[in-house]
Write an enzyme that holds these catalytic residues in place. Structure first.
Site, short mmCIF file in Angstrom:
data_model
loop_
_atom_site.label_atom_id
_atom_site.label_comp_id
_atom_site.label_asym_id
_atom_site.label_seq_id
_atom_site.Cartn_x
_atom_site.Cartn_y
_atom_site.Cartn_z
N TRP A 103 33.91 45.69 16.79
CA TRP A 103 32.39 44.61 16.86
C TRP A 103 32.09 43.93 15.66
O TRP A 103 31.58 42.45 15.94
CB TRP A 103 31.60 45.80 17.15
CG TRP A 103 31.66 46.56 17.94
CD1 TRP A 103 31.51 47.99 18.57
CD2 TRP A 103 30.81 46.08 20.11
NE1 TRP A 103 32.15 48.65 19.65
CE2 TRP A 103 31.63 47.62 20.98
CE3 TRP A 103 31.09 45.07 20.70
CZ2 TRP A 103 31.54 47.19 21.77
CZ3 TRP A 103 31.09 44.92 21.57
CH2 TRP A 103 31.06 45.80 22.65
N ASP A 173 24.32 45.77 11.64
CA ASP A 173 24.70 45.89 13.17
C ASP A 173 24.47 47.28 13.02
O ASP A 173 25.58 48.02 12.92
CB ASP A 173 25.94 45.54 14.52
CG ASP A 173 26.18 46.21 15.15
OD1 ASP A 173 25.01 46.78 16.04
OD2 ASP A 173 26.70 45.21 16.25
N LYS A 197 23.28 53.53 22.58
CA LYS A 197 24.05 54.05 22.21
C LYS A 197 22.69 55.46 21.35
O LYS A 197 24.20 57.02 21.80
CB LYS A 197 24.73 53.95 20.71
CG LYS A 197 25.20 52.53 20.99
CD LYS A 197 26.58 52.32 21.82
CE LYS A 197 27.78 51.30 22.54
NZ LYS A 197 27.76 50.23 21.37
C1 LIG Z 1 28.49 48.74 21.69
C2 LIG Z 1 28.06 47.95 20.25
C3 LIG Z 1 27.38 46.29 20.75
C4 LIG Z 1 27.29 46.22 21.76
O1 LIG Z 1 26.54 46.38 22.33
P1 LIG Z 1 25.63 45.66 23.88
O2 LIG Z 1 24.44 45.79 24.06
O3 LIG Z 1 26.03 46.00 24.68
O4 LIG Z 1 25.67 44.63 24.16
C5 LIG Z 1 27.72 45.87 19.97
N1 LIG Z 1 27.64 47.08 18.25
C6 LIG Z 1 27.87 47.76 18.22
C7 LIG Z 1 28.65 48.25 16.92
C8 LIG Z 1 28.52 48.62 18.90
O5 LIG Z 1 27.61 50.22 19.35
#
Ligand SMILES: *Cc1c(COP(=O)(O)O)cnc(C)c1O
Length: 362
Positions: A103, A173, A197
Site C-alpha cells: 500500500w 495511512d 478494515k
Molecule cells: C486496504 C488498504 C488500502 C486500500 O483501501 P481502499 O479503500 O480499497 O482503497 C490502503 N491502505 C491500506 C493500509 C489498506 O489496508
C-alpha cells in the site's frame, strides 16, 4: 455468536460487531419512526444531518481530535487519497516516502505523477517483514511531507515508533489500525484510512487533516472533488456522500465507546494478538513471518512452509468455520486479521483448531 455466523478473519472488508449489524437490521425498514431506511433518505435531511454530526462528534471524542483538525468522510476509499495527498500537499513538488509494503508502494508510485517522490527508506529487501530504522533518515530539505503506511495490512508489520521527520509534516495511512488504539493526532499533519478494515463497510475513507493544510493552493488541475478544501467547506456534503456507510460507522463508534474507548480497545487487541503470537512462537508446524518487534496487532501472517499442507489447513479451517485465512496472493501462506470486532473467543478457538491440526499433521 449467532447461529450460522462464522469467524471471519478477512483483511477487508472485514468483520463488524454483531450488535451493530443487529441494530442496523432492526432499523432497516423504518429508521427511528421516519418511515424509511437510512439508505432512502436525503443527505440534506435533518435526520441525516444528525447522523453525520453525531458520527463526527463520537469519532472526535474517541480519537481525541484537536479543534484545529478537520474530519472528512470521503469516497474513493484509501486509494483515492494516494492521489489527493500529493495534489493537496506538494506545494514545492517534493515528498519523502517510507515504503514498507504494497500500500505504501502504491501511494509512492501515485505521488510520482504529481511531483518528485523520494523513497527514503524501504523494507522490500526482506519482503517487507520489518520496519526500517527511521530515527535519522535523509529527509529532503524541501520535502512537503513524509509519508508512511502505519500498519501494513498484507505483511503484518506496524510502526511502533513514528519516524523522525525532522520537522516535516507526517502523513499516515492508518487503514488497518484505525481506532485500534489511542494515538496522538497532534503528531500528524494528515491521518487517513479506508473504513472497511476496522470501522465499517467498504467505499469510504476518513481523513483527519490539520486545518492549515487545507488550502486553495493545490496541484493545477486537481479535480474539485479531490480538493480537501471543497470537502472541508461543505462538511463532507459537497455531493451525495456514502450515507449508509457513515451511519454504520457511527454505530461502530458508539460500540467502541461502549467497550470503553480506545484504551480498552488496545487492551482487547493486545490480548487477542498475544494468544495467537504466543502459539505461533511455540508451534513446531506454524511460524509467524514478521520480525517480532514490528508485529502488527491487527494482521498476523504465518506459514507452514509447505504449499500442500497450507492448502489443507486453509480448507479444513474453512470447513470448521474459520473463514478468509488465506494469505495475500503476493505473500502466500496464511493471514489472520483480528480487527477490533473479532471477539477473543474467535482467536482462542482458532488457536485450538491450529493445535489440533498440528497434532494431526506433524
Ligand atoms: C486496504 C488498504 C488500502 C486500500 O483501501 P481502499 O479503500 O480499497 O482503497 C490502503 N491502505 C491500506 C493500509 C489498506 O489496508
Amino acid at each position: 455468536m449467532s447461529e450460522g455466523r462464522i469467524y471471519n478473519f478477512s483483511a477487508g472488508p472485514a468483520v463488524l460487531p454483531e450488535e451493530v449489524l443487529r441494530e442496523a437490521a432492526a432499523e432497516m425498514l423504518n429508521y427511528r419512526g421516519c418511515g424509511m431506511s437510512v439508505m432512502e433518505m436525503s443527505h440534506r435531511s435533518k435526520m441525516f444531518e444528525e447522523i453525520i454530526n453525531e458520527a463526527e462528534k463520537d469519532f472526535r471524542e474517541l480519537l481525541n481530535v484537536p479543534e484545529n483538525y478537520k474530519v472528512l468522510f470521503l469516497q474513493g476509499g484509501a486509494s483515492q487519497q494516494f492521489a489527493a495527498v500529493p495534489m493537496n500537499l506538494m506545494k514545492h513538488g517534493v515528498a519523502d516516502y517510507i515504503v514498507t509494503g504494497r500500500w505504501a508502494k502504491k501511494a509512492f508510485e501515485e505521488a510520482q505523477k504529481y511531483g518528485k517522490a523520494n523513497k527514503i527508506a524501504s523494507s522490500e529487501d526482506k519482503t517487507f517483514t520489518y520496519i526500517p530504522d527511521c530515527s535519522d533518515l535523509p529527509i529532503s530539505p524541501d520535502a512537503d511531507y513524509v509519508y508512511i503506511c502505519e500498519n501494513n495490512t498484507i505483511y503484518g508489520t506496524k510502526f511502533w515508533q513514528l519516524p523522525n521527520t525532522k520537522g516535516k509534516i507526517l502523513v499516515s495511512d492508518v487503514s488497518s489500525c484505525f481506532l485500534s488504539e489511542p494515538i496522538d493526532v497532534k503528531k500528524y499533519g494528515v491521518i487517513y484510512g479506508g473504513v472497511q478494515k476496522n470501522i465499517g463497510p467498504a467505499g469510504m475513507v476518513i481523513s483527519v487533516i490539520r486545518e492549515d493544510l487545507i488550502t486553495d493552493d493545490v496541484f493545477p488541475g486537481t479535480p474539485t472533488m479531490l480538493k480537501w478544501k471543497t470537502q472541508a467547506d461543505e462538511n463532507s456534503l459537497y455531493n451525495t456522500p456514502n450515507c449508509y456507510c457513515i451511519y454504520i460507522c457511527g454505530k461502530v463508534f458508539k460500540w467502541i465507546k461502549n467497550m470503553g474507548g480506545l484504551e480498552a480497545m488496545k487492551k482487547h487487541n493486545e490480548k487477542k494478538a498475544k494468544i495467537l503470537y504466543d502459539y505461533l512462537d511455540n508451534s513446531k508446524l506454524f511460524r509467524g513471518t514478521v520480525v517480532k518487534k514490528d508485529r502488527s496487532l491487527m494482521n498476523v501472517p504465518f506459514v507452514i512452509g509447505d504449499d500442500a499442507m497450507e492448502k489443507k489447513f486453509i480448507a479444513e479451517a474453512k470447513a470448521a468455520g474459520f473463514e478468509n485465512l488465506k494469505g495475500h496472493k503476493s505473500v502466500g501462506g496464511m493471514r489472520a486479521s483480528i480487527y477490533n470486532a473479532m471477539p477473543i473467543e474467535g482467536v482462542e478457538k482458532l488457536v485450538q483448531f491450529m493445535e489440533k491440526f498440528e497434532k494431526e499433521n506433524r
